[in-house]
Design an enzyme around this catalytic site. Structure first.
Site, short mmCIF file in Angstrom:
data_model
loop_
_atom_site.label_atom_id
_atom_site.label_comp_id
_atom_site.label_asym_id
_atom_site.label_seq_id
_atom_site.Cartn_x
_atom_site.Cartn_y
_atom_site.Cartn_z
N ARG A 120 -88.23 1.62 46.53
CA ARG A 120 -86.79 1.80 46.32
C ARG A 120 -85.95 0.88 47.19
NH1 ARG A 120 -87.96 7.57 46.04
NH2 ARG A 120 -88.27 8.07 43.84
N LYS A 142 -77.75 -11.61 43.55
CA LYS A 142 -78.12 -11.41 42.14
C LYS A 142 -79.61 -11.67 42.01
CE LYS A 142 -73.98 -12.20 39.38
NZ LYS A 142 -73.29 -13.07 38.41
N GLU A 184 -73.50 -27.49 40.39
CA GLU A 184 -73.01 -26.22 40.95
C GLU A 184 -72.16 -26.47 42.21
OE1 GLU A 184 -73.40 -23.22 39.58
OE2 GLU A 184 -75.23 -23.26 38.36
N LYS A 226 -68.92 -19.56 48.23
CA LYS A 226 -69.63 -18.47 47.55
C LYS A 226 -69.57 -17.19 48.39
CE LYS A 226 -73.14 -16.79 44.71
NZ LYS A 226 -74.20 -16.99 43.78
N GLU A 236 -69.16 -8.18 40.78
CA GLU A 236 -68.49 -8.83 39.65
C GLU A 236 -67.70 -7.83 38.82
OE1 GLU A 236 -71.05 -11.97 38.07
OE2 GLU A 236 -69.97 -11.88 36.18
N ARG A 241 -65.63 -12.73 41.18
CA ARG A 241 -66.96 -13.34 41.14
C ARG A 241 -67.24 -14.02 39.80
NH1 ARG A 241 -72.61 -11.24 43.83
NH2 ARG A 241 -73.82 -13.04 43.16
N ASN A 245 -68.86 -18.25 37.08
CA ASN A 245 -69.48 -18.52 35.78
C ASN A 245 -68.81 -19.68 35.05
OD1 ASN A 245 -71.25 -16.37 36.19
ND2 ASN A 245 -69.82 -14.90 35.29
N HIS A 248 -70.53 -21.73 32.39
CA HIS A 248 -71.78 -21.06 32.03
C HIS A 248 -71.79 -20.52 30.60
CE1 HIS A 248 -72.59 -21.52 36.24
NE2 HIS A 248 -73.75 -20.89 36.16
N HIS A 252 -74.51 -21.90 28.52
CA HIS A 252 -75.55 -20.97 28.05
C HIS A 252 -75.86 -21.24 26.58
CE1 HIS A 252 -77.65 -17.07 27.74
NE2 HIS A 252 -77.10 -17.02 26.53
N HIS A 266 -80.78 -25.89 33.69
CA HIS A 266 -79.58 -25.05 33.86
C HIS A 266 -78.36 -25.83 34.39
CE1 HIS A 266 -77.08 -21.61 34.52
NE2 HIS A 266 -77.02 -21.85 35.81
#
Ligand code: GLY
Length: 366
Positions: A120, A142, A184, A226, A236, A241, A245, A248, A252, A266
């Site tokens: 956990r 993330k 980035e 960041k 987010e 946040r 993106n 993206h 994507h 990417h």
């Protein structure tokens, strides 16, 4: 040595940035080891870095066990997660132990997720080895794996206890990956920092060519940005946040069109996606056309794709928008887009009509 803190109350953590610091990492990690064996997870392409890290741990009296996984996106899978968790349990990892993730985004995301669920939740340290991981994925917690239904669909927010960044590790990174990570870096300028975008225009080529001082500055600046954004909106939820993106959603769709293959990695998708987001903003009358032109010019100057053709995409707008409909950010039938009022003036727009996007993409393809 630059140290930046991600301020998250009791879960705050430091990011240490210094050229050559992998060889001295043992001194930083020894207090976290608490006299126990440290598990290091890495991939088979990084055994040189692994040897450097293990030697430094030994010098500091810390025993370590390496778990070496196959390189590549394929390792962000249920199967590898199971193997990794079993190996960590076999090593007797306790909640208070710190597992070290030594690698790029794949290793960081996978190890972070394993540590989020192991007993956990146990601790982990990120030692990112790619530019993309150093300026983005190693910071902010993330973590995820991919499934049949898509990328990063199973995951958790789980913050590392420390991030150690050695810009010298980039010396052995293939130039294509370096450029992809650089997209980035520039993204932080595009979001809310026009002066940093100008810095990138002036220094990007030399940074990519190998100047370690410029690399270190770019990493520290990006990580500080960041850290600020993550501290403001860890999960987010407020929209802050989501600014990360930028590029993206378009990117994507392009990556999905190539089957998330090596045809478009990417960061390249992000670069082309940012160029498209700026041109779309200009086409809607939101952003001066010259800003969109300037973004595209910088991508061309450093060898990154500035749109559909440069990304090798010839699909229709309708097909690309269909990929967007599978984006995990889709909510109640609408997709939030990051648009720009200018360079350094990105904002979240939840009113974008997907058929307008399809028409724009068809015009882009002509
Ligand atoms: N890579 C985007 C984020 O960390 O939120």
């Amino acid at each position: 040595m630059t140290t930046i803190t991600v301020n998250l109350g009791a879960r705050s953590y430091p990011i240490h940035i210094e050229a050559g610091s992998l060889a001295a990492a043992g001194a930083r990690l020894a207090p976290l080891a608490r006299g126990r064996t440290m598990a290091i997870v890495t991939d088979a392409n990084l055994t040189g870095h692994l040897a450097t890290l293990q030697a430094s741990l030994t010098q500091n009296g810390v025993a370590s066990e390496a778990i070496v996984l196959p390189p590549g996106e394929g390792s962000k899978s249920w199967a590898t997660l199971e193997t990794l968790c079993d190996r960590l349990l076999d090593l007797g990892i306790e909640r208070g132990d710190h597992v070290v993730a030594l690698g790029g985004g794949v290793i960081g995301d996978l190890v972070g997720f394993a540590c989020a669920i192991l007993k956990r939740g146990c601790q982990f340290v990120q030692i990112p080895t790619s530019l993309l991981a150093q300026v983005d994925s190693s910071v902010g917690g993330k973590t995820a794996i991919n499934t049949r239904a898509g990328k990063n669909l199973i995951g958790a927010f789980h913050q590392p206890a420390m991030v150690l960044i050695d810009p010298q590790l980039l010396d052995t990174l293939p130039i294509r990956e370096l450029r992809a990570g650089y997209a980035e870096v520039v993204k932080y300028g595009l979001i809310d920092d026009f002066a940093f975008f100008e810095w990138c225009e002036a220094n990007g080529a030399a940074l990519l060519a190998g100047d370690v001082a410029l690399r270190t500055h770019a990493i520290a600046h990006s990580v500080a940005a960041k850290a600020r954004i993550v501290a403001a909106d860890e999960h987010e939820t407020t929209g802050t946040r989501a600014l990360l993106n930028l590029g993206h959603t378009f990117g994507h769709a392009l990556e999905a069109e190539t089957g998330f293959s090596q045809a478009l990695i990417h960061g390249e998708g992000v670069a082309a996606g940012c160029a498209l987001a700026f041109r779309f903003s200009a086409a809607q009358g939101i952003c001066p056309g010259q800003d969109a032109t300037r973004v595209a010019a910088h991508w061309r100057a450093v060898g990154l794709p500035d749109g559909l053709a440069a990304a090798g995409i010839s699909a229709t707008g309708a097909r690309l928008v269909d990929h967007m409909r599978h984006d995990k950010k889709m909510a109640a039938g609408t997709l939030p887009f990051l648009l720009a009022r200018g360079i350094g003036q990105t904002y979240l727009d939840k009113t974008v009509n997907l058929s307008t996007v399809a028409g724009f993409l068809d015009a882009e393809a002509r």
